[in-house]
Design an enzyme around this catalytic site. Structure first.
Site, short mmCIF file in Angstrom:
data_model
loop_
_atom_site.label_atom_id
_atom_site.label_comp_id
_atom_site.label_asym_id
_atom_site.label_seq_id
_atom_site.Cartn_x
_atom_site.Cartn_y
_atom_site.Cartn_z
N LYS A 121 0.83 -1.21 0.00
CA LYS A 121 0.00 0.00 0.00
C LYS A 121 0.87 1.26 0.00
O LYS A 121 0.61 2.21 -0.75
CB LYS A 121 -0.92 0.02 1.22
N ASP A 139 -6.93 1.44 1.26
CA ASP A 139 -6.85 1.49 2.72
C ASP A 139 -8.18 1.01 3.29
O ASP A 139 -9.05 0.51 2.56
CB ASP A 139 -6.51 2.91 3.20
#
Length: 214
Positions: A121, A139
């Protein structure tokens, strides 16, 4: 309505609400963005933006960061949470940038994910926001919304990312992930969410009723 048609309608709603979404983490270089994203793990962007000015005043390059010791970094970033772990990662990744990348942040997923403390991420955010390379960082906000909107049934952010990449054209990924984050925070919160006042959830609810009554 097919899932891709639903996704396009959602994209248009997000585009109308957030035509030019700003990057929420304050930074002024790929390196400062990388550090800010690392600090944002289990911490709000607002808190990170309060902490990074003091950190970057002391060290805004890998060279300067490695001149601090881990305890000094930890003391500055303490309010971000997980300070000991994050401080070690910041120092170690800075050292690795100097040793293996001439002090520059690499612009490939593989090299970014080899840095201490940098997962997929974080690498995706840096690739998207620092280098304008197509990526779709997922997220908890995006994961939640994708499930609520019926765009993904993924149990992990990895699966959700794959589902969203299949649904949306690549040219929209960088902007969409920011638009979804802003929308989730303003209208589609984890707690206290009201579907009837959420511009997307209310539309999906109406759509579902229409299909059932068809």
């Amino acid at each position: 309505m097919r899932k891709k048609e639903k996704a396009e309608k959602i994209r248009l709603i997000l585009e109308e609400l957030y035509p030019a979404p700003a990057i929420p983490l304050s930074h002024f270089s790929p390196y400062t963005l990388l550090i800010a994203v690392l600090l944002s793990a289990q911490c709000t962007d607002a808190r990170v933006n309060l902490v990074t000015p003091k950190l970057f005043q002391k060290a805004d390059t890998p060279q300067k960061m490695t001149q601090l010791n881990v305890k000094e970094i930890e003391e500055i970033i303490r309010s971000c949470g997980l300070a000991p772990t994050k401080a070690r990662a910041i120092w170690n990744l800075s050292k690795k940038l100097l040793e293996q990348h001439h002090g520059e942040v690499p612009n490939s997923f593989e090299e970014l994910e080899e840095l201490p403390g940098v997962g997929h991420k974080t690498a995706s955010v840096v690739m998207s926001q620092a280098f304008n390379r197509a990526a779709f960082p997922v997220d908890t906000h995006i994961h939640r919304c994708a499930k609520r909107w019926g765009l993904s049934a993924g149990k992990t952010v990895t699966q959700t990312e794959a589902d969203l990449k299949r649904l949306f054209p690549e040219k929209y990924w960088n902007r969409l992930h920011l638009q979804m984050i802003y929308f989730a925070r303003e209208y589609c919160q984890a707690r206290g969410h009201r579907a009837d006042t959420c511009p997307i959830c209310s539309w999906i609810k109406t759509l579902s009723k229409t299909i059932l009554n068809y």
